[in-house]
Write an enzyme that holds these catalytic residues in place. Structure first.
Site, PDB file in Angstrom:
ATOM      1  N   TYR A   1      -9.215   5.551   7.234  1.00  0.00           N
ATOM      2  CA  TYR A   1      -9.415   5.926   8.637  1.00  0.00           C
ATOM      3  C   TYR A   1     -10.430   7.066   8.636  1.00  0.00           C
ATOM      4  O   TYR A   1     -10.135   8.126   8.085  1.00  0.00           O
ATOM      5  CB  TYR A   1      -8.107   6.403   9.270  1.00  0.00           C
ATOM      6  CG  TYR A   1      -7.053   5.331   9.431  1.00  0.00           C
ATOM      7  CD1 TYR A   1      -6.185   5.002   8.385  1.00  0.00           C
ATOM      8  CD2 TYR A   1      -6.909   4.650  10.634  1.00  0.00           C
ATOM      9  CE1 TYR A   1      -5.200   4.027   8.547  1.00  0.00           C
ATOM     10  CE2 TYR A   1      -5.924   3.680  10.804  1.00  0.00           C
ATOM     11  CZ  TYR A   1      -5.079   3.377   9.757  1.00  0.00           C
ATOM     12  OH  TYR A   1      -4.111   2.409   9.915  1.00  0.00           O
TER      13      TYR A   1
ATOM     14  N   LYS B   1       0.779   0.110  15.076  1.00  0.00           N
ATOM     15  CA  LYS B   1       2.170   0.036  15.553  1.00  0.00           C
ATOM     16  C   LYS B   1       2.483  -1.180  16.420  1.00  0.00           C
ATOM     17  O   LYS B   1       3.653  -1.530  16.599  1.00  0.00           O
ATOM     18  CB  LYS B   1       2.518   1.308  16.344  1.00  0.00           C
ATOM     19  CG  LYS B   1       2.611   2.547  15.488  1.00  0.00           C
ATOM     20  CD  LYS B   1       3.841   2.507  14.611  1.00  0.00           C
ATOM     21  CE  LYS B   1       3.771   3.489  13.468  1.00  0.00           C
ATOM     22  NZ  LYS B   1       3.979   2.889  12.155  1.00  0.00           N
TER      23      LYS B   1
ATOM     24  N   TYR C   1       3.842   6.859  10.208  1.00  0.00           N
ATOM     25  CA  TYR C   1       3.020   5.708   9.799  1.00  0.00           C
ATOM     26  C   TYR C   1       3.879   4.621   9.136  1.00  0.00           C
ATOM     27  O   TYR C   1       3.702   3.436   9.416  1.00  0.00           O
ATOM     28  CB  TYR C   1       1.893   6.172   8.863  1.00  0.00           C
ATOM     29  CG  TYR C   1       0.833   5.108   8.655  1.00  0.00           C
ATOM     30  CD1 TYR C   1      -0.226   4.969   9.555  1.00  0.00           C
ATOM     31  CD2 TYR C   1       0.903   4.227   7.581  1.00  0.00           C
ATOM     32  CE1 TYR C   1      -1.184   3.985   9.391  1.00  0.00           C
ATOM     33  CE2 TYR C   1      -0.060   3.235   7.403  1.00  0.00           C
ATOM     34  CZ  TYR C   1      -1.102   3.125   8.310  1.00  0.00           C
ATOM     35  OH  TYR C   1      -2.053   2.143   8.147  1.00  0.00           O
TER      36      TYR C   1
ATOM     37  N   HIS D   1       0.845  -1.200   0.000  1.00  0.00           N
ATOM     38  CA  HIS D   1       0.000   0.000   0.000  1.00  0.00           C
ATOM     39  C   HIS D   1       0.881   1.251   0.000  1.00  0.00           C
ATOM     40  O   HIS D   1       1.641   1.482   0.936  1.00  0.00           O
ATOM     41  CB  HIS D   1      -0.925   0.008   1.222  1.00  0.00           C
ATOM     42  CG  HIS D   1      -2.081  -0.921   1.079  1.00  0.00           C
ATOM     43  ND1 HIS D   1      -3.223  -0.812   1.825  1.00  0.00           N
ATOM     44  CD2 HIS D   1      -2.285  -1.964   0.238  1.00  0.00           C
ATOM     45  CE1 HIS D   1      -4.085  -1.752   1.456  1.00  0.00           C
ATOM     46  NE2 HIS D   1      -3.529  -2.474   0.509  1.00  0.00           N
TER      47      HIS D   1
ATOM     48  N   PRO E   1      -4.718   0.568  18.490  1.00  0.00           N
ATOM     49  CA  PRO E   1      -4.383   0.052  17.160  1.00  0.00           C
ATOM     50  C   PRO E   1      -4.448   1.092  16.039  1.00  0.00           C
ATOM     51  O   PRO E   1      -4.069   0.787  14.905  1.00  0.00           O
ATOM     52  CB  PRO E   1      -5.445  -1.032  16.930  1.00  0.00           C
ATOM     53  CG  PRO E   1      -6.567  -0.671  17.835  1.00  0.00           C
ATOM     54  CD  PRO E   1      -5.970   0.022  19.011  1.00  0.00           C
TER      55      PRO E   1
HETATM   56  C1  PHB Z   1      -6.109  -4.315  10.630  1.00  0.00           C
HETATM   57  O1  PHB Z   1      -6.159  -4.585   9.429  1.00  0.00           O
HETATM   58  O2  PHB Z   1      -6.411  -5.149  11.489  1.00  0.00           O
HETATM   59  C2  PHB Z   1      -5.650  -2.968  11.055  1.00  0.00           C
HETATM   60  C3  PHB Z   1      -5.164  -2.093  10.104  1.00  0.00           C
HETATM   61  C4  PHB Z   1      -4.751  -0.830  10.471  1.00  0.00           C
HETATM   62  C5  PHB Z   1      -4.838  -0.444  11.790  1.00  0.00           C
HETATM   63  C6  PHB Z   1      -5.311  -1.316  12.748  1.00  0.00           C
HETATM   64  C7  PHB Z   1      -5.722  -2.589  12.379  1.00  0.00           C
HETATM   65  O3  PHB Z   1      -4.450   0.812  12.138  1.00  0.00           O
END
Ligand code: PHB
Ligand code: APR
Length: 398
Positions: free
Chosen positions: A201, A297, A384, A73, A293
């Protein structure tokens, strides 16, 4: 009494990766895991890898399936105020992230360890560690109906937040720092194509939402939810309706829904223990630190700890000098705290903390500023994709 150089408690990503890296350095180790192999393999956790974590998995010779199956990505989207803004990670930092489930990493590492004849014991119960402030630590555990004892040079506490290792350190020798967030994440996995090719997000006045994935056919979605909400209150239809509402309308319209294959609620917390070493016990991964989450990280920090400790132990066994192992905690914590800060910041920016409309306006203003400033976006993007491993360059030149 059986003997090994390093006793590793816990066969999550940090324990398995450390075991494999030490093995490749010729350092003997034993891994003791409380749960069964099936239980560990079935846990659904994180999914985004920094390039530094990919590199250490390649170094550990478990990167083949990862390289074949990962999704690279180059960016992700921020949803807010009814629109979607793409953060161009590659353009801003030159780096991308890899989407590959922690479940798969654990599987790859377990297979590699077993193929190499590792002393990896699942269903190891009642683990108790002793002598960590002496030169000869010991581990007692029950396996196959018998009590076993192991003597070692070092113990690696890779046993997660609820493990036994951190709790074995005298309370006055460690300081912990904690923040509990007033909400959780309700996550589902479903075999439907992801709503977008990249992660989204989304800040919404009803609460945060995240669109993620495991493959082109398997989606992972999350909704911010109340801590006391029972799972039964969230049948699939309600989840999909709520997710659609929290996404920018043009995205929500294209959402493909289906039956969930997993659904769970997890609380969010920030937690750090200092130092990450006591005598001959080292703490790694979730045993030493937890992040919400939002910044993806947790797994990356665990991989960085394993990388740092295997380098330090390799240096010790090669030279007899304790210099590297003595700096383990300090070097890890500098990186850990930056990830704690980033995860806290990203959570604060995107989640609903109260009904207060002033707070939401501030979030929208910050998102508007962020998405209009190359400097601010670069700062976000470099956090990130992952900060440099090891000593920060400026500190080195002092
Ligand atoms: C996930 O795919 O489980 C996931 C992806 C990004 C995040 C947290 C969890 O920031
Ligand atoms: N004895 C033996 N094993 C134990 C004990 C114990 N007393 N207590 C816990 N364990 C095991 C757990 O069953 C688990 O398999 O330790 C392992 C810890 O693994 P994780 O919780 O996955 O922690 P870690 O390897 O540090 O990985 C951190 O996991 O939770 C995610 O977001 C987090 O991605 C990050 C990663």
């Amino acid at each position: 009494m059986a003997r090994t150089q390093v006793a590793i408690i816990g066969a999550g990503p940090s324990g398995l990766l450390l075991s494999q890296l030490l093995h490749l350095q010729g350092i003997d180790n034993v891994v003791l895991e409380r749960q069964s192999r099936e239980h560990v393999a079935g846990r659904i956790r994180a999914g985004v890898l920094e390039q530094g974590s990919v590199d250490v998995l390649l170094q550990a010779q478990v990167g083949e399936r990862l390289l074949n199956e990962r999704l690279v990505h180059d960016g992700f989207a921020l949803g807010f105020a009814g629109r979607s803004f793409r953060v161009d990670l590659k353009g801003l930092t030159g780096e991308a992230v890899s989407v590959y489930g922690q479940t798969e990493i654990t599987k790859d590492l377990t297979e590699a360890r077993i193929a190499a004849g590792a002393k990896l014991f699942f269903d190891a119960r009642d683990v108790a560690i002793g002598g960590i402030d002496t030169a000869h630590p010991t581990v007692r555990y029950a396996h196959g109906g018998r009590t076993q004892e192991l003597s070692c040079d070092f113990i690696a506490g890779c046993d997660g937040y609820h493990g036994v290792c951190r709790r074995s350190v005298p309370a006055q020798a460690m300081q912990s720092f904690e923040r509990i967030y007033p909400f959780g994440w309700l996550g589902i996995m479903a075999d439907v194509p992801p709503v977008s090719q990249e992660l989204i997000y989304s800040n919404h006045e009803r609460g945060f939402a995240l669109c993620s994935m495991r493959s082109a056919r398997r989606s992972r979605y999350y909704l911010q939810c109340g801590l006391d909400e029972p799972l039964e209150a969230w049948p699939d239809a309600r989840f999909w309706d709520e997710l659609r509402r929290r996404l920018p309308p043009q995205v929500g319209e294209t959402l493909i829904t289906g039956a969930s294959i997993e659904k769970s609620i997890a609380p969010l917390r920030s937690f750090v223990v200092e130092p990450m070493k006591f005598g001959r016990l080292f703490l790694l991964g979730d045993a030493a630190h937890i992040v919400p989450p939002t910044g993806a990280k947790g797994l990356n920090l665990a991989a960085a700890d394993a990388r740092m400790l295997h380098q330090a132990l390799a240096h010790y066994y090669r030279t007899g000098s304790t210099e590297s192992i003595d700096r383990y905690s300090e070097l890890c914590l500098r990186r850990v705290w930056k990830a704690v800060r980033f995860s806290w910041w990203f959570t604060t920016l995107t989640h609903k903390f109260s009904e207060d409309p002033f707070s939401h306006r501030l979030q929208l203003a910050e998102l508007d500023y962020l998405t209009g400033s190359r400097a601010a976006l670069t700062s976000m993007a470099e956090n990130y994709v992952g900060l440099p491993f090891g000593e920060p360059p400026l500190a080195r030149s002092r």
